[in-house]
Design a protein around this motif. Structure first.
Motif, mmCIF file in Angstrom:
data_model
loop_
_atom_site.group_PDB
_atom_site.id
_atom_site.type_symbol
_atom_site.label_atom_id
_atom_site.label_comp_id
_atom_site.label_asym_id
_atom_site.label_seq_id
_atom_site.Cartn_x
_atom_site.Cartn_y
_atom_site.Cartn_z
ATOM 1 N N PRO A 596 0.797 -1.235 0.000
ATOM 2 C CA PRO A 596 0.000 0.000 0.000
ATOM 3 C C PRO A 596 0.824 1.277 0.000
ATOM 4 O O PRO A 596 0.287 2.354 -0.264
ATOM 5 C CB PRO A 596 -0.829 -0.131 1.286
ATOM 6 N N GLU A 597 2.119 1.150 0.261
ATOM 7 C CA GLU A 597 2.965 2.354 0.327
ATOM 8 C C GLU A 597 3.494 2.781 -1.033
ATOM 9 O O GLU A 597 4.054 3.880 -1.174
ATOM 10 C CB GLU A 597 4.151 2.088 1.272
ATOM 11 N N VAL A 598 3.315 1.955 -2.054
ATOM 12 C CA VAL A 598 3.958 2.227 -3.346
ATOM 13 C C VAL A 598 3.170 3.219 -4.191
ATOM 14 O O VAL A 598 3.719 4.197 -4.698
ATOM 15 C CB VAL A 598 4.168 0.913 -4.129
ATOM 16 N N PHE A 599 1.867 2.968 -4.358
ATOM 17 C CA PHE A 599 1.073 3.767 -5.286
ATOM 18 C C PHE A 599 0.075 4.638 -4.527
ATOM 19 O O PHE A 599 -0.650 4.161 -3.654
ATOM 20 C CB PHE A 599 0.333 2.864 -6.272
ATOM 21 N N LYS A 600 0.028 5.889 -4.928
ATOM 22 C CA LYS A 600 -0.883 6.832 -4.290
ATOM 23 C C LYS A 600 -2.317 6.628 -4.765
ATOM 24 O O LYS A 600 -3.269 6.890 -4.025
ATOM 25 C CB LYS A 600 -0.436 8.265 -4.597
ATOM 26 N N ALA A 601 -2.464 6.173 -6.027
ATOM 27 C CA ALA A 601 -3.803 5.964 -6.581
ATOM 28 C C ALA A 601 -3.775 4.781 -7.543
ATOM 29 O O ALA A 601 -2.777 4.538 -8.227
ATOM 30 C CB ALA A 601 -4.294 7.218 -7.302
ATOM 31 N N GLY A 602 -4.893 4.056 -7.589
ATOM 32 C CA GLY A 602 -5.019 2.934 -8.514
ATOM 33 C C GLY A 602 -6.396 2.897 -9.129
ATOM 34 O O GLY A 602 -7.379 3.317 -8.499
ATOM 35 N N VAL A 603 -6.473 2.391 -10.368
ATOM 36 C CA VAL A 603 -7.762 2.162 -11.028
ATOM 37 C C VAL A 603 -7.783 0.713 -11.493
ATOM 38 O O VAL A 603 -6.990 0.313 -12.352
ATOM 39 C CB VAL A 603 -7.975 3.104 -12.228
ATOM 40 N N ALA A 604 -8.689 -0.071 -10.897
ATOM 41 C CA ALA A 604 -8.787 -1.501 -11.197
ATOM 42 C C ALA A 604 -10.077 -1.772 -11.941
ATOM 43 O O ALA A 604 -11.170 -1.543 -11.409
ATOM 44 C CB ALA A 604 -8.733 -2.314 -9.900
ATOM 45 N N GLY A 605 -9.965 -2.261 -13.179
ATOM 46 C CA GLY A 605 -11.146 -2.559 -13.983
ATOM 47 C C GLY A 605 -11.399 -4.050 -14.074
ATOM 48 O O GLY A 605 -10.472 -4.836 -14.261
ATOM 49 N N GLY A 606 -12.673 -4.459 -13.944
ATOM 50 C CA GLY A 606 -13.058 -5.868 -14.076
ATOM 51 C C GLY A 606 -12.147 -6.799 -13.311
ATOM 52 O O GLY A 606 -11.702 -7.812 -13.867
ATOM 53 N N PRO A 607 -11.828 -6.521 -12.022
ATOM 54 C CA PRO A 607 -10.776 -7.272 -11.332
ATOM 55 C C PRO A 607 -11.238 -8.617 -10.787
ATOM 56 O O PRO A 607 -12.349 -8.753 -10.284
ATOM 57 C CB PRO A 607 -10.423 -6.339 -10.161
ATOM 58 N N VAL A 608 -10.371 -9.622 -10.888
ATOM 59 C CA VAL A 608 -10.563 -10.861 -10.126
ATOM 60 C C VAL A 608 -10.175 -10.540 -8.681
ATOM 61 O O VAL A 608 -9.069 -10.064 -8.417
ATOM 62 C CB VAL A 608 -9.685 -12.002 -10.662
ATOM 63 N N ILE A 609 -11.089 -10.777 -7.769
ATOM 64 C CA ILE A 609 -10.848 -10.490 -6.347
ATOM 65 C C ILE A 609 -10.629 -11.778 -5.557
ATOM 66 O O ILE A 609 -9.838 -11.826 -4.623
ATOM 67 C CB ILE A 609 -12.031 -9.691 -5.754
ATOM 68 N N ASP A 610 -11.329 -12.821 -5.973
ATOM 69 C CA ASP A 610 -11.252 -14.103 -5.278
ATOM 70 C C ASP A 610 -11.252 -15.198 -6.343
ATOM 71 O O ASP A 610 -12.247 -15.403 -7.043
ATOM 72 C CB ASP A 610 -12.458 -14.250 -4.347
ATOM 73 N N TRP A 611 -10.126 -15.909 -6.486
ATOM 74 C CA TRP A 611 -10.005 -16.916 -7.542
ATOM 75 C C TRP A 611 -10.960 -18.088 -7.348
ATOM 76 O O TRP A 611 -11.206 -18.853 -8.281
ATOM 77 C CB TRP A 611 -8.557 -17.406 -7.643
ATOM 78 N N VAL A 660 -15.315 -12.116 -15.690
ATOM 79 C CA VAL A 660 -15.070 -11.867 -14.263
ATOM 80 C C VAL A 660 -16.383 -11.311 -13.732
ATOM 81 O O VAL A 660 -16.686 -10.132 -13.901
ATOM 82 C CB VAL A 660 -13.924 -10.854 -14.042
ATOM 83 N N VAL A 661 -17.193 -12.169 -13.129
ATOM 84 C CA VAL A 661 -18.555 -11.764 -12.795
ATOM 85 C C VAL A 661 -18.552 -10.602 -11.805
ATOM 86 O O VAL A 661 -17.626 -10.431 -11.006
ATOM 87 C CB VAL A 661 -19.373 -12.961 -12.259
ATOM 88 N N TRP A 662 -19.622 -9.819 -11.893
ATOM 89 C CA TRP A 662 -19.738 -8.565 -11.137
ATOM 90 C C TRP A 662 -19.562 -8.789 -9.633
ATOM 91 O O TRP A 662 -19.108 -7.912 -8.895
ATOM 92 C CB TRP A 662 -21.109 -7.960 -11.459
ATOM 93 N N GLN A 663 -19.904 -9.974 -9.167
ATOM 94 C CA GLN A 663 -19.845 -10.256 -7.733
ATOM 95 C C GLN A 663 -18.447 -10.079 -7.152
ATOM 96 O O GLN A 663 -18.298 -9.813 -5.959
ATOM 97 C CB GLN A 663 -20.355 -11.680 -7.474
ATOM 98 N N HIS A 664 -17.401 -10.223 -7.983
ATOM 99 C CA HIS A 664 -16.039 -10.010 -7.480
ATOM 100 C C HIS A 664 -15.933 -8.632 -6.833
ATOM 101 O O HIS A 664 -15.516 -8.507 -5.668
ATOM 102 C CB HIS A 664 -15.026 -10.122 -8.624
ATOM 103 N N SER A 665 -16.277 -7.585 -7.581
ATOM 104 C CA SER A 665 -16.095 -6.234 -7.026
ATOM 105 C C SER A 665 -17.214 -5.869 -6.056
ATOM 106 O O SER A 665 -16.994 -5.083 -5.131
ATOM 107 C CB SER A 665 -15.992 -5.205 -8.154
ATOM 108 N N VAL A 666 -18.410 -6.457 -6.219
ATOM 109 C CA VAL A 666 -19.483 -6.209 -5.249
ATOM 110 C C VAL A 666 -19.084 -6.760 -3.877
ATOM 111 O O VAL A 666 -19.274 -6.105 -2.843
ATOM 112 C CB VAL A 666 -20.812 -6.835 -5.738
ATOM 113 N N ASN A 667 -18.507 -7.962 -3.863
ATOM 114 C CA ASN A 667 -18.036 -8.527 -2.589
ATOM 115 C C ASN A 667 -16.931 -7.676 -1.990
ATOM 116 O O ASN A 667 -16.829 -7.529 -0.759
ATOM 117 C CB ASN A 667 -17.528 -9.955 -2.796
ATOM 118 N N PHE A 668 -16.084 -7.106 -2.863
ATOM 119 C CA PHE A 668 -15.017 -6.236 -2.363
ATOM 120 C C PHE A 668 -15.609 -4.969 -1.746
ATOM 121 O O PHE A 668 -15.131 -4.489 -0.707
ATOM 122 C CB PHE A 668 -14.054 -5.879 -3.500
#
Length: 714
Positions: A596-611, A660-668
């Motif tokens: 978390p110390e490396v990047f000040k901002a991130g943009v994650a699109g359609g991410p796998v959150i839980d394999w 990558v179903v929507w539930q990945h980012s909804v669960n996040f």
């Protein structure tokens, strides 16, 4: 009078400077290479059967060019076609024509198929077939008489004006004639016609045991749910069999394939004499492949030709390729030596020889020259960053490189192997199209495209070579801001994917790889991108470095990139951002939580959150099953790490995402709420895994605004 031209010269010079200082609009940065900034190309190229000419499409005609004198003439025009059509039938635009020879062809329009045939100096059009409403996956067989297609979940054949149902499964969970195993293992369709058009093999997929997964259509009120079948890692997978339909008798049978119902059926191939079908049987663990030969008439196993095993995974991606004129000898593409190479097999003798060898891989087989016993292929032999075209004699193994210009080459070989159509681009060449005589290697240029970006203010780009922890070379690109001042400090955006089956860094046009990168450079950013271990076209060791541990080795490699960036005096290490989509979205989110110390901002699109929630075929290849690798899945799971977030994170998802179903980012989101963590979030209704078309301009404007808000000094 002597000085009267000076103002004009100054005006001209000023116009030149202005012309080279244009900035991209966001629409140009996102979709320009597919619209007003598209690189000129040769459309719908094909060789004539005798290789003495080639055919290409234009807006209102097809041209034929004779190789000897390179003289082009009109083959067929829109005017000629419309002459034979009624007012209601007249074509407003030229349809893509599939030429079966230079005097015959066919095209499709509004679900109907039409034949065209040259008659003197004219062309006749005749009705061929009107397919059922909703026809998809249409295949025209070799006999040019038979069409096979699907409607919903069933398979049909059209011949001699009649349509016959090959399957009639009322259960919508049983799908015939369509791609299976979620398009893994090189699978791109489910219909396999015999070379003599007498039989049709087809996939039959039973998905009834797979859990339903809801995909909501929000464009109607009330919103409408459509269930899809989505087999998640560790869960129930669909079951596939292979049917065979005899076109003449109308009889249907199934191959007698034994084994686990959840095994994968891959690399389906007919023998040239249409008597046998070859199927690669891959176990669900994906570490044991059997290549089996079956009798097409009885469905019985003839024999197992060979087996491949691995302590990690075996990934077949190509069918067998029989040598011309042979029913016994074929090429099998395999990564068994660590790189994808060509192996010569004989049905009775087994392995004859490994044809290509080396620490590089074959990326494409273009075809044969039967007379000279040559195989033509594309490979990374010159460099992992380039593709070149080669020929190899399958007896002597003598290899010859056919292309010399640096860059990414693709080719289309004539039927007899005497002529090669070569298209390439590199950092400074938008596109060059040439035809090469494969015997003399004489080359004729048929197109050198102008640079559509010549009037734009473009950044300096540096090739970056770094090393992983184990010394493996890593290739990247650094894009400097336009009007770069080495005394200044600039914010940085790292764009990454770093997952299997994709390579970002190549010697191609545009050199940046993406006009949005150049747009950001025009707006004062340094952009960095690099392919770490796990990504494609570097061999098995490079790809398998992530096995059972996704997200760890890749981040270690990308951290080498971060260290490099921090070493540059003009990089503002306090204002670094990261962006990626899909696997890149997983990597982006992983970085924001694990480092978390490396990047000040991130943009994650359609991410796998839980394999655990990603598809079986892909996930279990690289991660093993959740039951066998609980630690790997736990380490990669980002739901229990949300509390580590320090920087600003924007997460984006398409509401119709069936990959990558929507539930990945909804669960996040739920995990963020549960942990009191603030998160920025945006959805794109109506879009699946990627946001495309005009809405992509909106997406990238949003990404840009987010980085401007958080990385630029206010």
């Amino acid at each position: 009078m002597k000085f009267s031209k000076l103002p004009l010269l100054l005006i001209g010079f000023g116009s030149l400077i202005y012309a080279q200082n244009q900035k991209y609009t966001m629409a140009e940065a996102v979709n320009g290479l597919r619209s007003n900034l598209a690189v000129k190309s040769v459309s719908q190229f094909s060789w004539t059967d005798d290789a003495k000419a080639y055919i290409q499409g234009t807006r209102n005609a097809y041209l034929i060019t004779e190789m000897q004198g390179m003289k082009a003439d009109t083959l067929v025009s829109l005017y000629q076609l419309n002459k034979n059509l009624s007012t209601e039938q007249k074509l407003k635009a030229f349809p893509p024509i599939r030429f079966t020879d230079k005097n015959k062809g066919y095209f499709t329009r509004n679900g109907k198929y039409y034949r065209i045939e040259k008659s003197g100096s004219d062309w006749k059009i005749s009705d061929w077939a009107a397919l059922e409403d909703g026809a998809e996956n249409v295949q025209v067989l070799q006999d040019q008489k038979t069409l096979v297609f699907t409607v919903k979940n069933n398979l049909y054949v059209h011949r001699n004006g009649k349509t016959v149902a090959i399957t009639d499964d009322a259960n919508a969970n049983i799908v015939n004639g369509q791609s299976v195993h979620r398009n893994e293992f090189g699978i791109s369709g489910g219909i396999f016609a015999a070379p003599n058009s007498s039989k049709i093999a087809f996939y039959r997929m039973d998905e009834s045991m797979v859990n339903d997964y809801p995909v909501i259509d929000w464009s109607v009120t009330p919103a409408k749910n459509t269930n899809i079948k989505y087999p998640m890692a560790g869960g129930k997978s669909h079951q596939v069999t292979l049917g065979v339909y005899d076109v003449n008798s109308g009889k249907k049978s199934f191959l007698n394939i034994e084994g686990d119902p959840e095994q994968y059926l891959t690399a389906v191939t007919w023998s040239p004499d249409s008597k046998h079908i070859f199927v690669g049987i891959l176990n669900r663990d994906q570490n044991h492949l059997q290549m089996n030969q079956y009798d097409a008439a009885t469905g019985n196993l003839v024999k197992t030709l060979f087996e491949e095993k691995s302590d990690k995974y075996v990934e077949p991606q190509h069918p067998l390729l029989f040598f011309p004129g042979s029913n016994t000898d074929f090429i099998w593409q395999s990564q068994r030596t660590g790189y994808n190479h060509l192996f010569h097999y004989h049905l009775d003798k087994g392995l004859v020889a490994q044809i290509t060898k080396g620490d590089w891989l074959v990326t494409d087989v273009l075809g044969f020259n039967e007379k000279k016993k040559e195989i033509y292929y594309a490979s990374t032999q010159q460099s992992p960053l380039e593709r070149h075209l080669y020929k190899v004699n399958w007896n002597s193994f003598r290899t010859q490189k056919l292309t010399s210009a640096p860059g990414m080459h693709t080719g289309i070989l004539s039927k007899d192997g005497s002529q090669l159509y070569d298209v390439y681009s590199n950092a400074t060449t938008p596109r060059s199209v040439n035809v090469i005589n494969t015997h003399t290697l004489a080359s004729k240029n048929i197109l050198t495209a102008e640079n559509p970006l010549k009037n734009y203010k473009r950044p300096e780009i540096k090739n970056v070579n770094l090393k992983a922890d184990d010394g493996t070379p890593l290739y990247g690109k650094l894009i400097l801001p336009t009007d770069f001042d080495p005394a200044k400090k600039y914010p940085v955006i790292v764009y990454l994917y770093n997952g299997p089956h994709l390579q970002l860094i190549t010697n191609s046009f545009p050199e940046s790889g993406n006009l949005w990168y150049e747009y950001m450079a025009q707006n004062g950013y340094v952009i960095f991108s690099m392919d770490g271990r796990g990504s494609s076209n570097r061999g098995l060791k490079f790809e398998q470095a992530v096995f059972r541990n996704m997200g760890e080795t890749e981040m270690n490699d990308q951290l080498k990139g971060v260290d490099y960036l921090k070493s540059l005096p003009y990089v503002d290490a306090q204002n670094m951002g990261i962006h990626g989509w899909s696997y890149g979205g997983f990597m982006t989110t992983s970085f924001m939580l694990k480092h978390p110390e490396v990047f000040k901002a991130g943009v994650a699109g359609g991410p796998v959150i839980d394999w655990n929630m990603y598809e079986i075929m892909y996930t279990e290849r690289y991660m093993d099953s959740p039951q066998n690798n609980p630690e790997g899945y736990k380490k990669a799971n980002l739901l229990d790490k949300v509390q580590n977030l320090k920087g600003k994170l924007l997460m984006i998802h398409g509401t119709q995402d069936d990959v990558v179903v929507w539930q990945h980012s909804v669960n996040f989101l739920k995990a963020a709420v549960d942990n009191g963590v603030q998160l920025d979030y945006f959805v794109y209704p109506g879009h699946a895994h990627n946001v495309v078309g005009k809405d992509r301009v909106h997406l990238m404007q949003q990404v840009t605004d987010y980085f401007n808000q958080h990385l630029k000094q206010q």
